[in-house]
Motif scaffolding. Structure first.
Motif, mmCIF file in Angstrom:
data_model
loop_
_atom_site.group_PDB
_atom_site.id
_atom_site.type_symbol
_atom_site.label_atom_id
_atom_site.label_comp_id
_atom_site.label_asym_id
_atom_site.label_seq_id
_atom_site.Cartn_x
_atom_site.Cartn_y
_atom_site.Cartn_z
ATOM 1 N N LEU A 70 -9.297 0.836 2.732
ATOM 2 C CA LEU A 70 -8.759 -0.484 2.401
ATOM 3 C C LEU A 70 -7.299 -0.586 2.820
ATOM 4 C CD1 LEU A 70 -9.011 -3.255 1.027
ATOM 5 C CD2 LEU A 70 -8.451 -2.133 -1.145
ATOM 6 N N LEU A 74 -5.656 -3.180 5.592
ATOM 7 C CA LEU A 74 -4.571 -4.054 5.151
ATOM 8 C C LEU A 74 -3.320 -3.833 5.997
ATOM 9 C CD1 LEU A 74 -4.897 -3.924 1.251
ATOM 10 C CD2 LEU A 74 -5.332 -5.879 2.748
ATOM 11 N N LEU A 109 -6.143 -6.640 -4.737
ATOM 12 C CA LEU A 109 -7.454 -6.499 -4.106
ATOM 13 C C LEU A 109 -8.173 -5.246 -4.591
ATOM 14 C CD1 LEU A 109 -6.566 -7.506 -0.420
ATOM 15 C CD2 LEU A 109 -7.760 -8.878 -2.130
ATOM 16 N N TYR A 110 -7.443 -4.141 -4.718
ATOM 17 C CA TYR A 110 -8.062 -2.879 -5.092
ATOM 18 C C TYR A 110 -8.508 -2.865 -6.554
ATOM 19 C CZ TYR A 110 -8.832 2.159 -5.228
ATOM 20 O OH TYR A 110 -9.391 3.409 -5.365
ATOM 21 N N LEU A 112 -9.364 -5.648 -8.264
ATOM 22 C CA LEU A 112 -10.094 -6.880 -8.551
ATOM 23 C C LEU A 112 -11.357 -6.655 -9.388
ATOM 24 C CD1 LEU A 112 -10.139 -9.938 -8.112
ATOM 25 C CD2 LEU A 112 -11.383 -9.553 -5.976
#
Length: 233
Positions: A70, A74, A109-110, A112
């Motif tokens: 991820l 990103l 995001l991680y 979420l």
């Protein structure tokens, strides 16, 4: 036991700041998303069904995706050569790689799924009937949220806030890939522990690790205890 240095305290402060802002943003983002995902599935069109399934899969992806993967994507996306990073630079703004704003976005995001899933479960247990009754009595959307949804689902909100906060405290791979180790900007506690261990300063690494372990344990213990007490009311 060695005393913590100014750089260590700076890393602790940055970690707590990152966790706090991540928690706030996730509660704002996850609440409507979880409410939509918890909606009635019967009577959905084929498109709506698969759209909801797709969104739920994307939300849960960080649970199984290696954080370095991820963080790598990103970095490509938000860096100076990425779509977002390059666009920001053309607008006269800095790109988001190796910045606090960048690791904040990565943390949101991680973490979420740690906010969405407890809220979705709480909303599914609540059902739509209490909200529909409140609407029939003239309560608006904001009023329904604060007088019906929030009180009845407070346990879900507590767990979502706590898990997202605690999970951010221990983030490492995604932050290392996107943010690196810049003191005061991206060097959070997990990165500081890694730097100490890499320099074979095991005493400092152990002290920071123990501090993070104890803090995480206390946070989870207090919250789950509070949740159990709320559930018994």
């Amino acid at each position: 036991m060695t005393a913590l240095t100014a750089a260590d305290w700076q890393a602790i402060q940055l970690t707590l700041t990152l966790a706090f802002y991540t928690m706030l943003l996730l509660l704002v983002i996850a609440t409507p998303l979880a409410w939509w995902l918890a909606g009635e599935r019967r009577g959905l069109s084929v498109f709506s069904y698969w759209l909801r399934t797709l969104v739920q899969t994307v939300v849960a992806l960080p649970l199984v995706l290696p954080p370095t993967v991820l963080g790598f994507y990103l970095l490509l996306f938000l860096g100076p050569q990425g779509v977002v990073g390059n666009t920001l630079q053309q607008l006269g703004l800095p790109h988001l790689a190796f910045s606090f704003s960048g690791i904040l976005l990565a943390s949101v995001l991680y973490s979420l799924p740690f906010a969405v899933q407890p809220l979705q479960q709480a909303f599914e247990q609540l059902g739509r009937q209490p909200v529909e009754i409140a609407a029939s009595l003239g309560a608006g959307p904001v009023d329904r949220f604060f007088t019906v949804i929030l009180p009845l689902c407070r346990g879900g909100f507590i767990v979502a806030a706590t898990l997202s906060f605690a999970h951010t405290l221990g983030e490492f791979g995604v932050i290392l890939m996107l943010g690196g180790s810049i003191p005061g900007q991206t060097k959070v506690l997990s990165i500081a522990i890694y730097d100490h261990a890499e320099a074979m300063n095991y005493a400092a690494a152990q002290q920071l690790s123990l501090l993070l372990l104890l803090f995480s344990f206390v946070v989870l213990f207090v919250v789950y205890g509070a949740r159990r007490k709320i559930g018994s009311l």
